[in-house]
Enzyme design. Structure first.
Site, PDB file in Angstrom:
ATOM      1  N   ASN A 138       1.318  -0.661  -0.291  1.00 19.02           N
ATOM      2  CA  ASN A 138      -0.226   0.026   0.438  1.00 19.02           C
ATOM      3  C   ASN A 138       0.994   1.376   0.074  1.00 19.02           C
ATOM      4  OD1 ASN A 138       0.441   1.085   2.516  1.00 19.02           O
ATOM      5  ND2 ASN A 138      -0.442  -0.879   3.564  1.00 19.02           N
ATOM      6  N   ASN A 158      -7.738  -8.829   8.860  1.00 18.83           N
ATOM      7  CA  ASN A 158      -7.890  -8.991   7.796  1.00 18.83           C
ATOM      8  C   ASN A 158      -8.164 -10.006   7.722  1.00 18.83           C
ATOM      9  OD1 ASN A 158      -5.130  -6.541   7.672  1.00 18.83           O
ATOM     10  ND2 ASN A 158      -7.177  -5.696   8.224  1.00 18.83           N
ATOM     11  N   ARG A 161       0.625 -11.993   2.124  1.00 14.48           N
ATOM     12  CA  ARG A 161      -0.242 -11.800   3.021  1.00 14.48           C
ATOM     13  C   ARG A 161      -0.847 -13.117   3.524  1.00 14.48           C
ATOM     14  NH1 ARG A 161      -3.069  -6.696   5.744  1.00 14.48           N
ATOM     15  NH2 ARG A 161      -3.222  -8.515   7.553  1.00 14.48           N
ATOM     16  N   ARG A 209      -8.602  -3.901  -2.836  1.00 18.44           N
ATOM     17  CA  ARG A 209      -8.578  -5.146  -1.777  1.00 18.44           C
ATOM     18  C   ARG A 209      -9.963  -6.847  -2.222  1.00 18.44           C
ATOM     19  NH1 ARG A 209      -4.298  -5.018   1.936  1.00 18.44           N
ATOM     20  NH2 ARG A 209      -2.884  -3.288   1.279  1.00 18.44           N
ATOM     21  N   HIS A 231      -9.056   0.565   2.317  1.00 17.90           N
ATOM     22  CA  HIS A 231      -9.100  -0.515   2.630  1.00 17.90           C
ATOM     23  C   HIS A 231     -10.975   0.516   3.769  1.00 17.90           C
ATOM     24  CE1 HIS A 231      -6.488  -4.110   4.555  1.00 17.90           C
ATOM     25  NE2 HIS A 231      -7.415  -4.949   3.811  1.00 17.90           N
ATOM     26  N   ASP A 288     -11.730   0.476   6.171  1.00 17.80           N
ATOM     27  CA  ASP A 288     -11.428   0.930   7.916  1.00 17.80           C
ATOM     28  C   ASP A 288     -10.386   2.407   7.824  1.00 17.80           C
ATOM     29  OD1 ASP A 288      -8.923  -0.463   7.575  1.00 17.80           O
ATOM     30  OD2 ASP A 288      -9.562  -1.864   9.104  1.00 17.80           O
ATOM     31  N   CYS A 306      -7.226  -2.031  12.537  1.00 16.13           N
ATOM     32  CA  CYS A 306      -7.069  -2.778  12.030  1.00 16.13           C
ATOM     33  C   CYS A 306      -6.307  -3.566  12.961  1.00 16.13           C
ATOM     34  CB  CYS A 306      -6.133  -2.590  10.753  1.00 16.13           C
ATOM     35  SG  CYS A 306      -5.291  -1.721  10.433  1.00 16.13           S
TER      36      CYS A 306
END
Ligand code: ARG
Length: 302
Positions: free
Chosen positions: A40, A90, A120, A171, A200, A202, A296
């Site tokens: 990101n 996540n 991830r 995403r 994201h 959030d 997060c």
């Protein structure tokens, strides 16, 4: 079909079944946290810059804050080689089926994410293990649906009502929300994300209570802004610099009163106080280097 397209959200919030607030909070230790790649814009140029001692101190303060609130705090260990695992919002989407019945009877579970970044993907099985050990239903999206999904990074429950907000654009793939809507029997209000810094949901929308949300309007399309206003009676608008640099919308309100938020977002905290909330300022600077703050760093579940 329960899912409603954004053009067809013709119900009122009060028509949705009530949903209690989750009382459990999961945190993952930052032992292996760092910035080792850039997935990101916030991570660019930050490789190797995390002060691990400081990160641990900041994480401990977050943990102590949750301990002091009336929540059940659970802690899992981070794993070597997974520097983003600390962002435990996540990898899953926890849910509670709102129909009557004891919570044990298959009403509580999680849907597993499908992380966009290869780096991830190995985080997810750790969380699947945690939830199955604790007796939760652990569900996967059907093979029929393709597309990525990043759990509570993009899918946010509306406080107090059985309604899901679904961010997409960077995403999570929008079609995943059709599948989630069917699986969980819930309408999903889709919000397209329009600015890469807010990758994201959030990072730009923070539901505080049934009526109120913190929002950075610049991260959304005009349609998205209208949807947020349609379902939240009160929106507190966060200034660009506090949203982009201070991650003010990555705050967390676990109880309808306290708002855990990155330190120094002064315009936002003033507005929170004016709105009757109690800001709890925390320093999460080491985690901001990775593009994350309080929201997060934890996962709420029933
Ligand atoms: N470095 C992580 C990533 O880019 C940060 C995730 C932060 N989480 C969040 N929900 N905003 O995936």
């Amino acid at each position: 079909m329960i899912y409603r397209r954004p053009d067809d959200l013709d119900f009122a919030l009060a028509d949705r079944p009530r949903q209690e607030r989750p009382g459990n909070v999961l945190l993952t230790t930052p032992d292996y946290f760092g910035v080792e790649y850039a997935i990101n814009p916030h991570m660019e140029g930050k490789a190797g810059t995390v002060d691990k001692t400081e990160a641990l101190r900041q994480w401990e303060a977050v943990r102590e804050t949750y301990d002091a609130l009336d929540l059940d705090v659970h802690v899992t260990d981070g794993a070597a080689g997974l520097p983003d695992m600390v962002f435990c919002a996540n990898q899953t989407l926890p849910y509670l089926d709102p129909r009557e019945g004891p919570p044990e009877a298959g009403r509580r579970g999680v849907v597993l994410s499908r992380m966009r970044a290869e780096e991830r993907r190995e985080e997810v099985p750790y969380y699947a293990g945690f939830f199955s050990e604790h007796g939760y239903d652990v569900r996967e999206l059907s093979d029929q649906v393709d597309g990525h999904f990043e759990g509570m990074g993009d899918a946010l429950w509306h406080p107090g009502r059985h309604l899901l907000w679904g961010g997409h654009g960077f995403r999570t793939a929008p079609k995943v929300y059709d599948a989630l809507s069917e699986m969980l029997g819930v309408p999903v209000v889709l919000l397209e994300l329009a600015d890469e810094d807010f990758y994201h949901l959030d990072t730009c929308l923070c539901p505080l209570d049934e009526q109120t949300a913190l929002v950075y309007p610049g991260a959304f399309t005009e349609k998205g802004r209208a949807l947020v206003r349609q379902f939240f009676e009160n929106t507190i608008e966060v200034p660009a610099v506090e949203a982009r640099e201070g991650f003010a919308c990555n705050a967390h309100c676990p109880d309808g009163e306290h708002v855990l938020i990155q330190r120094g977002c002064d315009v936002t905290t003033e507005q929170l106080v004016a709105g009757g909330f109690t800001p709890v300022e925390l320093e999460t600077g080491e985690f901001l280097k990775s593009g994350g703050s309080v929201f997060c760093m934890k996962l709420m579940f029933w």
